[in-house]
Write a protein that holds these residues in place. Structure first.
Motif, PDB file in Angstrom:
ATOM      1  N   SER A  14      -5.308   6.994  -0.972  1.00 57.84           N
ATOM      2  CA  SER A  14      -4.192   7.489  -1.770  1.00 57.84           C
ATOM      3  C   SER A  14      -4.533   7.294  -3.238  1.00 57.84           C
ATOM      4  O   SER A  14      -5.436   6.527  -3.594  1.00 57.84           O
ATOM      5  CB  SER A  14      -2.913   6.738  -1.420  1.00 57.84           C
ATOM      6  N   PHE A  15      -3.795   7.977  -4.097  1.00 56.95           N
ATOM      7  CA  PHE A  15      -4.100   7.886  -5.518  1.00 56.95           C
ATOM      8  C   PHE A  15      -3.907   6.478  -6.075  1.00 56.95           C
ATOM      9  O   PHE A  15      -4.470   6.147  -7.122  1.00 56.95           O
ATOM     10  CB  PHE A  15      -3.250   8.884  -6.314  1.00 56.95           C
ATOM     11  N   ASP A  16      -3.116   5.651  -5.397  1.00 53.17           N
ATOM     12  CA  ASP A  16      -2.964   4.281  -5.884  1.00 53.17           C
ATOM     13  C   ASP A  16      -4.051   3.352  -5.359  1.00 53.17           C
ATOM     14  O   ASP A  16      -4.018   2.139  -5.602  1.00 53.17           O
ATOM     15  CB  ASP A  16      -1.572   3.732  -5.549  1.00 53.17           C
ATOM     16  N   GLY A  17      -5.034   3.912  -4.634  1.00 56.64           N
ATOM     17  CA  GLY A  17      -6.181   3.130  -4.190  1.00 56.64           C
ATOM     18  C   GLY A  17      -6.103   2.604  -2.774  1.00 56.64           C
ATOM     19  O   GLY A  17      -7.062   1.971  -2.294  1.00 56.64           O
TER      20      GLY A  17
ATOM     21  N   THR B  12      -4.764   3.393 -13.216  1.00 59.19           N
ATOM     22  CA  THR B  12      -4.394   4.440 -12.266  1.00 59.19           C
ATOM     23  C   THR B  12      -5.660   5.259 -12.009  1.00 59.19           C
ATOM     24  O   THR B  12      -6.666   5.107 -12.704  1.00 59.19           O
ATOM     25  CB  THR B  12      -3.328   5.378 -12.855  1.00 59.19           C
ATOM     26  N   VAL B  13      -5.615   6.125 -11.030  1.00 54.90           N
ATOM     27  CA  VAL B  13      -6.728   7.049 -10.862  1.00 54.90           C
ATOM     28  C   VAL B  13      -6.822   7.916 -12.117  1.00 54.90           C
ATOM     29  O   VAL B  13      -5.810   8.396 -12.653  1.00 54.90           O
ATOM     30  CB  VAL B  13      -6.560   7.915  -9.591  1.00 54.90           C
ATOM     31  N   LEU B  14      -8.029   8.057 -12.629  1.00 59.34           N
ATOM     32  CA  LEU B  14      -8.296   8.891 -13.795  1.00 59.34           C
ATOM     33  C   LEU B  14      -9.280   9.971 -13.361  1.00 59.34           C
ATOM     34  O   LEU B  14     -10.356   9.651 -12.840  1.00 59.34           O
ATOM     35  CB  LEU B  14      -8.904   8.075 -14.931  1.00 59.34           C
ATOM     36  N   VAL B  15      -8.943  11.221 -13.601  1.00 59.49           N
ATOM     37  CA  VAL B  15      -9.773  12.326 -13.133  1.00 59.49           C
ATOM     38  C   VAL B  15     -10.405  13.037 -14.336  1.00 59.49           C
ATOM     39  O   VAL B  15      -9.721  13.376 -15.303  1.00 59.49           O
ATOM     40  CB  VAL B  15      -8.952  13.312 -12.295  1.00 59.49           C
TER      41      VAL B  15
END
Length: 818
Positions: free
Chosen positions: A672-675, A758-761
């Motif tokens: 998930s985006f929160d890892g 946070t996830v960084l894209v």
């Protein structure tokens, strides 16, 4: 002894007598003549004298059209006193294009070809000390238009008559270049003096058989030998001799080199180059000498039939080498400005992007000896087009004679270079015959096919028999099969950029894709230097003028919409369109590489630019890397892990372009985006040298529960990584970017560390916005929560460290979605 004197100083430039000067601004007429640079061009001389504005800025190009329509003369006082019995020859390596050469008013040559070398014996017209050499350049526009009227209209992608004369086609404008029709002495001029018997040219034919390298030197003299002469050829410690009888004009001498070190493309071995020399002697007296560096390697083009259709693969030293290539255009509209330093910088950028082949496109020039020498040293394979592009070319006797002379000249000139691996007949002309509504307009007239199928292959077979030739790009190998067929030969993919979304690259499974591309704007500092609109927007006058493609900005934004909304803010627009270009080509390269060995190569359109412009390039007209460059470097990795959609689901493909096998311990996590980890797969597999291996992912890993908020992370125990998103960027629920930064200066390098909360894209940094010379070592970095990355930045003055962490210098995709 032969003396060779460069004629590079003391020239002046003026309007030619009798030329129509009505369109020439009065201040320029009054200032002429002016000092001229040789090699050089009329445009750059006028610019250096402060008489014209920079044609690369704003809309200035439009105001300078008259330069290419005027006639010009270069003049030089010659002070030369040859010894009794000597002959004196003028040697021009390049005259652009339609010219008359006179000495003391006597015409010694007329030229109609930019791409040839010319020699003229001027012994009888020299006056003995106060001579005047003049080169008058006639308008290439006028010449081309007159030839078109004489021969008749033939199809051409643009209205200019570039297909009626032998001049760099893109001088007349292209969909990435301005119309700046040049004239001038664009390559070196040399005064050659001495005994009549001198070396006119040496053609080295280098082969490897078993453990022995051989160089057969074909030596041509400028005049029949007056007496018995001798050739002494040497490569390192190996040497050979041959006698030349009186009256002979040529001779052969062969040197054998036991167990030579082989030249390899970058990444597969070293690039040893061997000093070679051929000396011409009369008794013990040295008359003349030729020197060059050569390399030992074999090259073969595999186009054999197979169960799919027919292959297209390069075999270097019997190894089938996958091509990670890019198309090369002239690096400046004014070719003499392309210095060795600039070429080295650009070619190192190519190697650093993991590119192993450059294709010299057919609307430019046969590149310089310096270009090829640097490619020899760096291990870059070169494919050289013959100079025919996007038009029907008449096979009129006058033009055909020039084509034949030009081809022989350049094939012979480039013989020494091991980097040269292919001669290609044309760019897109056979495709044009099939698909561009040419046939009705042409009827039963010639259109160039005789060049591609007969004349050029015959010249290559005669002059350079150890290198392969291919008739065109694209071309299937026969006129009986469509030239752009997936199953045969070379393919160009342009419907994707022009009409479709870039995900449609996955619809093609070519044998070799030699052109495909996606546009993006130049670096911001390049735009800011060259476009000075009062308010800079995506549609301001300068921006639109520096977009030469038909409906280019419309296609840019149409291609963005499936992935992101089109931003209104210029900074966001610039970032989004550079991102989209990087995504498009990254996807295409990974897809095509994953098809190996069906597909043996990709050649992206294009690597470089000739001026500041929105285009398909990875490096812009000021030499700055766009985001595409970083995407190319990653997608061209010699050890690549890539997630690919297959009919049965997702697969991980290991692409191994290295010379040793690659054994992989693989970990795949759905997060998930929160890892949080949602599913995991581990496994082992191996990819042989110069091969691929594929493993299908289990359904629980390959399928997302919530595609908008999940991603797939693929990692190997040797450090390779790939990330797959289950949804398009516009549909992702990316959180607002949160991260920490630290800055530390180490000498001239600034280290910017970013730690993600946070996830960084697609985290990217644009230091050139602060200082035009500043550059980051990486971009397009995706971080999971808790991960860090370090950007190393050069060229940034100390007082500008802190602004690096501010918008618009530091960007993420997250921003564009919030």
């Amino acid at each position: 002894m032969i003396t060779r004197t460069a004629l590079s100083h003391g020239w002046t430039l003026d309007l030619a007598p009798g030329t129509d000067s009505s369109r020439v601004p009065a201040h320029i007429r009054d200032a002429l003549p002016i000092p001229a640079t040789v090699p050089g061009t009329v445009h750059t001389d006028l610019l250096a004298a402060g008489l014209i504005v920079d044609p690369y800025l704003d809309l200035n190009e439009i105001t300078l059209d008259w330069i290419g329509r005027a006639e010009w003369v270069y003049s030089l006082p010659l002070r030369h006193s040859p010894a009794p019995g000597d002959r004196t020859v003028l040697a021009f390596d390049g005259l652009d294009t339609v010219a008359s050469v006179t000495v003391n008013g006597t015409v010694v040559a007329r030229t109609e070809n930019m791409h040839r070398r010319y020699e003229m014996d001027v012994t009888e017209v020299l006056g003995g000390g106060d001579d005047i050499l003049e080169v008058r350049f006639h308008s290439a526009w006028a010449f081309g238009e007159a030839e078109r009227k004489r021969i008749g209209e033939l199809p051409n992608i643009y209205p200019a008559p570039f297909n009626y004369l032998r001049k760099m086609a893109c001088n007349f404008g292209w969909d990435w270049g301005p119309a700046l029709v040049t004239a001038g002495i664009w390559r070196a001029v040399t005064l050659v003096s001495g005994p009549p018997s001198r070396i006119a040219r040496v053609s080295p034919h280098v082969t490897v058989t078993g453990a022995t390298g051989r160089a057969l030197f074909e030596v041509e003299l400028a005049a029949p030998a007056g007496t018995a002469l001798r050739l002494d050829a040497r490569i390192g410690h190996s040497h050979a001799r041959a006698d030349i009888e009186a009256g002979a004009v040529s001779a052969l001498v062969e040197v054998s080199v036991p167990e030579p070190e082989l030249w390899w493309p970058t990444g597969l071995g070293d690039q040893p180059l061997h000093e070679a020399s051929v000396r011409l002697l009369e008794g013990d007296t040295l008359l003349d000498e030729w020197r060059e560096r050569i390399g030992f390697r074999t090259v073969r083009l595999d186009t054999s039939a197979d169960e799919i259709g027919s292959a297209f693969a390069f075999l270097i030293n019997d190894a089938a080498v996958p091509v990670r290539g890019a198309n090369w255009i002239p690096d400046d509209c004014f070719l003499p400005r392309v210095t060795e330093q600039r070429l080295r910088e650009r070619l190192v950028q190519a190697v650093d992007a993991n590119i192993n082949l450059l294709r010299i496109w057919g609307g430019g020039v046969y590149e310089s000896d310096t270009f090829y020498r640097l490619c020899d040293e760096l291990g870059i394979m070169v494919w050289q087009d013959f100079l025919f592009a996007c038009a029907a070319y008449p096979e009129d006797e006058r033009l055909a004679a020039e084509v034949a002379a030009e081809a022989r000249d350049n094939v012979q000139r480039l013989l020494p270079h091991p980097s040269l691996v292919l001669w290609n007949g044309n760019n897109e002309n056979i495709w044009g015959w099939f698909d561009w509504d040419w046939q009705q307009q042409i009827g039963d007239r010639t259109w160039g096919l005789g060049y591609y199928l007969d004349l050029l292959p015959e010249i290559v077979a005669t002059v350079d028999p150890n290198r392969p030739y291919w008739a065109g790009s694209p071309y299937s190998g026969t006129m009986d099969v469509h030239p752009n067929a997936d199953e045969h030969g070379l393919k160009h993919i342009w419907d994707v950029w022009n009409e479709l979304d870039y995900r449609h690259y996955r619809d093609s499974a070519p044998r070799f894709v030699s052109e495909f591309g996606w546009q993006g704007p130049a670096a911001y500092s390049t735009i800011a230097r060259s476009i000075r609109d009062r308010t800079l927007t995506s549609r301001s006058p300068g921006t639109l003028h520096h977009q030469k493609a038909n409906a280019g900005n419309h296609k840019l934004e149409r291609g963005l919409v499936p992935h992101l909304d089109v931003p209104v803010d210029f900074d966001d627009w610039h970032f989004a369109l550079q991102l989209n270009q990087a995504w498009a080509i990254g996807l295409g390269v990974r897809h095509f590489r994953s098809l190996h060995p069906r597909c043996f190569g990709t050649i992206v359109w294009q690597f470089n630019d000739c001026w500041p412009v929105t285009s398909w390039s990875a490096v812009d007209g000021d030499g700055r890397k766009k985001l595409l460059w970083y995407a190319l470097r990653d997608a061209n990795a010699t050890a690549l892990l890539t997630v690919q959609p297959r009919a049965e689901g997702l697969a991980v493909v290991a692409v191994n372009d290295r010379s040793d096998s690659w054994r992989i311990r693989l970990t795949v996590r759905r997060l998930s985006f929160d890892g949080r980890e949602l599913a995991r797969f581990t496994g082992r597999f191996a990819a042989d040298r110069l091969a691929t291996a594929e493993i299908r992912l289990p359904q629980d890993v390959a399928t997302a529960t919530d595609p908008r908020s999940e991603l797939l992370v693929v990692e190997s125990d040797t450090g390779e990584r790939d990330i797959w998103f289950y949804a398009e960027p516009r549909d992702l629920d990316l959180p607002t970017a949160r991260f920490d930064t630290t800055i530390e200066r180490r000498g001239e390098v600034v280290e910017l560390t970013v730690t993600a909360h946070t996830v960084l894209v697609d985290l990217s940094v644009f230091p050139d916005r602060l200082a035009p010379a500043a550059e980051a070592d990486t971009s397009l970095v995706t971080l999971l929560p808790g991960e860090s990355t370090v950007f190393r930045i050069t060229g940034l003055p100390p007082h500008l460290d802190e602004p690096l962490v501010e918008r618009p210098q530091l960007r993420t995709l997250n921003e564009l979605l919030h």
